[in-house]
Every structure is written in C-alpha cells, then in structure tokens.
Design a protein around this motif. Sequence first.
Motif, short mmCIF file in Angstrom:
data_model
loop_
_atom_site.label_atom_id
_atom_site.label_comp_id
_atom_site.label_asym_id
_atom_site.label_seq_id
_atom_site.Cartn_x
_atom_site.Cartn_y
_atom_site.Cartn_z
N UNK A 153 -3.86 -8.78 -15.31
CA UNK A 153 -3.52 -7.41 -14.92
C UNK A 153 -4.23 -6.48 -15.89
N UNK A 172 -4.98 -2.24 -17.22
CA UNK A 172 -4.49 -0.87 -17.23
C UNK A 172 -5.59 0.02 -17.79
N UNK A 227 -0.62 0.16 -13.72
CA UNK A 227 -0.98 -1.25 -13.76
C UNK A 227 -1.77 -1.63 -12.52
N UNK A 243 -3.20 -5.04 -10.72
CA UNK A 243 -3.30 -6.49 -10.66
C UNK A 243 -4.72 -6.90 -10.30
N UNK A 298 -4.32 -7.62 -19.51
CA UNK A 298 -3.15 -8.41 -19.85
C UNK A 298 -3.18 -9.76 -19.13
N UNK A 319 7.58 0.31 -13.47
CA UNK A 319 6.77 -0.12 -12.33
C UNK A 319 7.53 -1.15 -11.51
N UNK A 369 1.53 -3.56 -7.53
CA UNK A 369 2.35 -2.75 -8.41
C UNK A 369 2.52 -1.37 -7.79
#
Lengths: 121, 110
Positions: free
Chosen positions: A37, A39, A45, A47, A95, B88, B101
């Motif tokens: 993931x 950012x 976020x 994915x 991440x 989230x 998300x």
Amino acid sequence: QVRLVESGGGVVQPGKSLRLSCAASGFSFHNYGMHWVRQSPGKGLEWLAVIWHDGSKEFYAESVKGRFTVSRDNSKKTLNLQMNNLRVDDTGVYYCARGMGAGYHLQVYNWGRGAAVNVSS
Amino acid sequence: QSVLTQPPSVSAAPGQRVTISCSGGTSNIGDNFVSWYQQLPGTAPQVVIYDDDKRPPGVRDRFSASKSGTSATLDITGLQTGDEAEYFCGTWDTSLSVWLFGGGTKVTVL
C-alpha cells in the motif's frame, strides 16, 4: 509480535527501477497473504498489490499493473515489490501489510512503518 | 474519486461521539468484510476494526462499527484528543479483484 520492516526506498529518476523488500517476523509468514500500500504526500491510502500466501495468485491496482511486480520468498520470510518505469506520481511512502490469512482472507491487518520513495529528476 | 465514499471530515467536542460513514456497492461492502484503520499524524495506519465489527486486542471499546447492505459505519464515543487522526475504511472488491480504501475522514476534536 508481528513485525514488518520495509527497506530499499530512496531517490530515483523517472523511468528507472527500484526494488522494495519487507522482512517479516513474529508470525508464520507462509500462512498469510501480503499487500503493498502506498501513500503519496498529503494524500490517502492507495492499495497497490496483493500476493497469496503461497504465491499462487497476484492482483494489482490498475495504476501499477504492468510496471510493478510483487513476489515473496517464504523460506526467507520476505516480501518484495519490483517497481519499473517509475513516474513522478509514484512518489510516496510504501507500506508492507499483512492480510488475515490464506486465500481470500485478505483484510489488511498489520502494517510496517513504511519506506519512502522519491521519484525525481 | 474513491469507490468507497467517506466524508472528508467530522468533528466534535471531547467526550462526544462521532460517526464516520463508508458507502460502497454490492461487489465490495455488500460482499466482503469491512475494516477500519486509524492513522495518527506521521505514523503508519493501524487497524481498529476488522470483520465489520470486531476490535483487535488493545483497541478500546469506545470504537465500534456496523454494516448494513452496502454501507458501513465507524463510531467513536467518549472522544479524546488522542483520537484526532485520519480514518479509512477498506474492503475487497469481488468484481474488480482489488482491495479498496475509502478516501479517508479526518477527525478533529474541538
């Protein structure tokens, strides 16, 4: 306890490649699907990819399909993300995250601290 | 534009309650478990709810969640300054074969 440690981040020029790794400990790595993931600065976020516990399936976000490849080495408890043809908008914190089990038990549960990637000329 | 829709921000005074909504569709929220994540400033996200309404060990019972049809909700009661964070929602989409998300909701304690 579950520990996920990302490495391999840094500054890279547009069009170049970078490989991120995630070292897992504290759980039976081979029993869990794993995610990446990211950012982007000041954003939410996003994915990127998931790989099945045994490496038999991989799924990707459209934004990285064909450029990024997720892989794993269960013997070394390591998750990897090969990123090719990087673009400026790939900049962000990446991440590594653990799912909740094997197969479709995909809920993102544990997170690493992240590795920063800066794509800039 | 996220497939899962969350309000950009919510706020309330200390001790009050906030509710965060997450709206999706039949192939995501309507077909799969929902998780909720808290991201404190400058830190990695952490799960506060999984399997629609379950709390991981260590998460206070001030955090609760529910799901109905294609929408999910996170409630935070007894709001504290330490709850100021981005929240989230997340779930798998069966049709797209991707994890989704929501866009995130910033919780501000007034």
